[in-house]
Design a protein around this motif. Sequence first.
Motif, PDB file in Angstrom:
ATOM      1  N   THR A  45       0.839  -1.211   0.000  1.00 37.24           N
ATOM      2  CA  THR A  45       0.000   0.000   0.000  1.00 37.24           C
ATOM      3  C   THR A  45       0.869   1.255   0.000  1.00 37.24           C
ATOM      4  OG1 THR A  45      -1.697  -1.190   1.259  1.00 37.24           O
ATOM      5  CG2 THR A  45      -1.860   1.199   1.194  1.00 37.24           C
ATOM      6  N   LEU A  46       1.902   1.250   0.808  1.00 38.20           N
ATOM      7  CA  LEU A  46       2.808   2.402   0.848  1.00 38.20           C
ATOM      8  C   LEU A  46       3.511   2.599  -0.492  1.00 38.20           C
ATOM      9  CD1 LEU A  46       4.018   4.628   2.618  1.00 38.20           C
ATOM     10  CD2 LEU A  46       5.793   3.003   3.311  1.00 38.20           C
ATOM     11  N   TRP A  47       3.905   1.502  -1.125  1.00 36.58           N
ATOM     12  CA  TRP A  47       4.550   1.590  -2.447  1.00 36.58           C
ATOM     13  C   TRP A  47       3.592   2.117  -3.502  1.00 36.58           C
ATOM     14  CZ3 TRP A  47       3.347  -1.465  -6.821  1.00 36.58           C
ATOM     15  CH2 TRP A  47       4.221  -1.273  -7.906  1.00 36.58           C
ATOM     16  N   MET A  48       2.324   1.692  -3.443  1.00 34.62           N
ATOM     17  CA  MET A  48       1.331   2.116  -4.426  1.00 34.62           C
ATOM     18  C   MET A  48       0.984   3.593  -4.269  1.00 34.62           C
ATOM     19  SD  MET A  48      -1.301  -1.139  -4.402  1.00 34.62           S
ATOM     20  CE  MET A  48      -2.527  -0.191  -5.292  1.00 34.62           C
ATOM     21  N   LEU A  49       0.837   4.048  -3.026  1.00 34.48           N
ATOM     22  CA  LEU A  49       0.356   5.407  -2.787  1.00 34.48           C
ATOM     23  C   LEU A  49       1.477   6.424  -2.630  1.00 34.48           C
ATOM     24  CD1 LEU A  49      -2.493   4.568  -0.234  1.00 34.48           C
ATOM     25  CD2 LEU A  49      -2.694   4.897  -2.710  1.00 34.48           C
ATOM     26  N   ASP A  54      -1.911  11.301   1.861  1.00 41.45           N
ATOM     27  CA  ASP A  54      -2.699  11.503   3.078  1.00 41.45           C
ATOM     28  C   ASP A  54      -3.542  10.272   3.407  1.00 41.45           C
ATOM     29  OD1 ASP A  54      -1.745  14.064   3.464  1.00 41.45           O
ATOM     30  OD2 ASP A  54      -3.317  14.962   2.206  1.00 41.45           O
ATOM     31  N   ILE A  55      -3.570   9.296   2.490  1.00 41.74           N
ATOM     32  CA  ILE A  55      -4.355   8.078   2.711  1.00 41.74           C
ATOM     33  C   ILE A  55      -3.604   7.171   3.681  1.00 41.74           C
ATOM     34  CG2 ILE A  55      -5.370   6.056   1.607  1.00 41.74           C
ATOM     35  CD1 ILE A  55      -5.546   7.663  -0.965  1.00 41.74           C
ATOM     36  N   PRO A  56      -4.270   6.671   4.732  1.00 37.93           N
ATOM     37  CA  PRO A  56      -3.587   5.760   5.667  1.00 37.93           C
ATOM     38  C   PRO A  56      -3.071   4.520   4.938  1.00 37.93           C
ATOM     39  CG  PRO A  56      -5.700   6.481   6.558  1.00 37.93           C
ATOM     40  CD  PRO A  56      -5.678   6.913   5.120  1.00 37.93           C
ATOM     41  N   GLU A 153      -9.693   3.165  -1.313  1.00 36.13           N
ATOM     42  CA  GLU A 153      -8.352   3.319  -0.759  1.00 36.13           C
ATOM     43  C   GLU A 153      -8.468   4.025   0.589  1.00 36.13           C
ATOM     44  OE1 GLU A 153      -5.797   3.918  -4.910  1.00 36.13           O
ATOM     45  OE2 GLU A 153      -6.305   5.650  -3.648  1.00 36.13           O
ATOM     46  N   PRO A 154      -8.220   3.341   1.673  1.00 34.10           N
ATOM     47  CA  PRO A 154      -7.413   2.117   1.773  1.00 34.10           C
ATOM     48  C   PRO A 154      -8.169   0.798   1.957  1.00 34.10           C
ATOM     49  CG  PRO A 154      -7.549   3.125   3.911  1.00 34.10           C
ATOM     50  CD  PRO A 154      -8.374   3.993   2.990  1.00 34.10           C
ATOM     51  N   ILE A 155      -9.505   0.847   2.242  1.00 37.05           N
ATOM     52  CA  ILE A 155     -10.179  -0.364   2.732  1.00 37.05           C
ATOM     53  C   ILE A 155     -10.158  -1.495   1.712  1.00 37.05           C
ATOM     54  CG2 ILE A 155     -12.340  -1.323   3.577  1.00 37.05           C
ATOM     55  CD1 ILE A 155     -10.833   0.497   5.541  1.00 37.05           C
ATOM     56  N   ALA A 156     -10.659  -1.253   0.501  1.00 29.18           N
ATOM     57  CA  ALA A 156     -10.729  -2.322  -0.489  1.00 29.18           C
ATOM     58  C   ALA A 156      -9.338  -2.841  -0.845  1.00 29.18           C
ATOM     59  CB  ALA A 156     -11.455  -1.826  -1.738  1.00 29.18           C
ATOM     60  N   VAL A 157      -8.398  -1.910  -1.066  1.00 30.88           N
ATOM     61  CA  VAL A 157      -7.041  -2.309  -1.455  1.00 30.88           C
ATOM     62  C   VAL A 157      -6.397  -3.160  -0.368  1.00 30.88           C
ATOM     63  CG1 VAL A 157      -4.722  -1.451  -1.934  1.00 30.88           C
ATOM     64  CG2 VAL A 157      -6.706  -0.330  -2.979  1.00 30.88           C
ATOM     65  N   GLN A 158      -6.475  -2.724   0.881  1.00 31.03           N
ATOM     66  CA  GLN A 158      -5.822  -3.456   1.960  1.00 31.03           C
ATOM     67  C   GLN A 158      -6.529  -4.786   2.267  1.00 31.03           C
ATOM     68  OE1 GLN A 158      -5.095  -0.889   5.342  1.00 31.03           O
ATOM     69  NE2 GLN A 158      -4.246   0.729   4.047  1.00 31.03           N
ATOM     70  N   SER A 159      -7.848  -4.809   2.130  1.00 31.39           N
ATOM     71  CA  SER A 159      -8.577  -6.061   2.357  1.00 31.39           C
ATOM     72  C   SER A 159      -8.174  -7.118   1.334  1.00 31.39           C
ATOM     73  CB  SER A 159     -10.088  -5.812   2.282  1.00 31.39           C
ATOM     74  OG  SER A 159     -10.507  -4.921   3.296  1.00 31.39           O
ATOM     75  N   VAL A 160      -8.064  -6.694   0.062  1.00 28.49           N
ATOM     76  CA  VAL A 160      -7.668  -7.626  -0.998  1.00 28.49           C
ATOM     77  C   VAL A 160      -6.235  -8.100  -0.784  1.00 28.49           C
ATOM     78  CG1 VAL A 160      -7.211  -7.855  -3.460  1.00 28.49           C
ATOM     79  CG2 VAL A 160      -9.315  -6.743  -2.684  1.00 28.49           C
TER      80      VAL A 160
END
Length: 373
Positions: A45-49, A54-56, A153-160
């Motif tokens: 997630t950190l690499w993508m964003l 500002d997105i957790p 972002e972030p819920i769907a991305v991190q859940s997947v």
Amino acid sequence: MAMTQRGMRDWLAGFLPAVVAVHWKERLRAGIGALCGIALTGGVTLWMLGPATDIPWLVAPMGASAVLLFGVPASPLAQPWSILGGNLVSAIVGVTCATFIPSPVVAAATAVGVSIALMFTLRCVHPPSGAVALTAVLGGPAVHSLGYGFVLEPIAVQSVLLLVCAIGYHALTGHRYPHAARAQSPARAANAATIPVTTADAEKALARRSELLDISAEDLASLLRDTQREAYARRARELTCADVMSAPLAKVQANDEAPLAWRLLQRHGLEALPVVDGDARVIGLVTRHDLHVRRARRQRWPRFGVSIGSGQRLAVRDLMQANLKTATAGMPLSELVPLLMTQRHGTLPVLDDAARLVGVVTHAEVLRKVMAA
């Protein structure tokens, strides 16, 4: 009513930690899995964003999801649809409540309550999703500024990402995940199903599992006992009179002499005999009780003496019960048992459409065949 001393002890015992019958290797495997899952999810997630976003890059509910996905993968609460559906639904509800309800307390309470109701409705109950709804409401300006983008972002991305990590990790370590419902094979009852299940049995069964099941030994034992009762009830609904009846071992005609009926009852160990006419139609039933009553009255058993002043020997028609109840081969067991219970002698003739005898049902035969089915 005042709580008894034993009741108080039992209540206080509920605060003690339950025994976790999981081998240390499985505990280590779950811990390493959660470590890898959270590290990869947060890192990707950190690499993508990017670091300036500002997105957790990692929200707290993912830690709770990791406990289920890696620690209790057999739980229905840890399956793919549970984490994806539960987190997405709760995120949408949380953002909506934060947008339209000014009071944070009311918004938070509403978000959690509505999320739970929707998760039950959509069959995606996932406890960490309640924290997702709270995060959407109480996450502060950074989360509120995302609006419904918080769902993606972030819920769907991190859940997947966390789900993909769990699937891969369980596959690499030789564990089955997800625990999808398997196709049911034709049920075949086993004699062991009649053995009562105790809590000690359930504890030993749980101890042999290679992964944690989120159910106590007491609840598992209770569930198995309820399952046995339901299986018997289902079997009773499926069985018909034809499944439990037996071929008539003996029958008598109305003109036969009473001693013949007694000898047949003794020889075959029966409580009652069907009585048929010349066309083989059932017209009554003669029982041991009927013969014993006649014996007590005449005191000349087993010859039965002479019938009332005619010089004829006593016939079965003089003793039989003419107003008998009968069953048909297709009668379901649910109707047959109440009818059979009304018969003091425990015998019920089974007739075809022409009132001819095709079988006999007894209390003992019904019990034996239901238990062995």
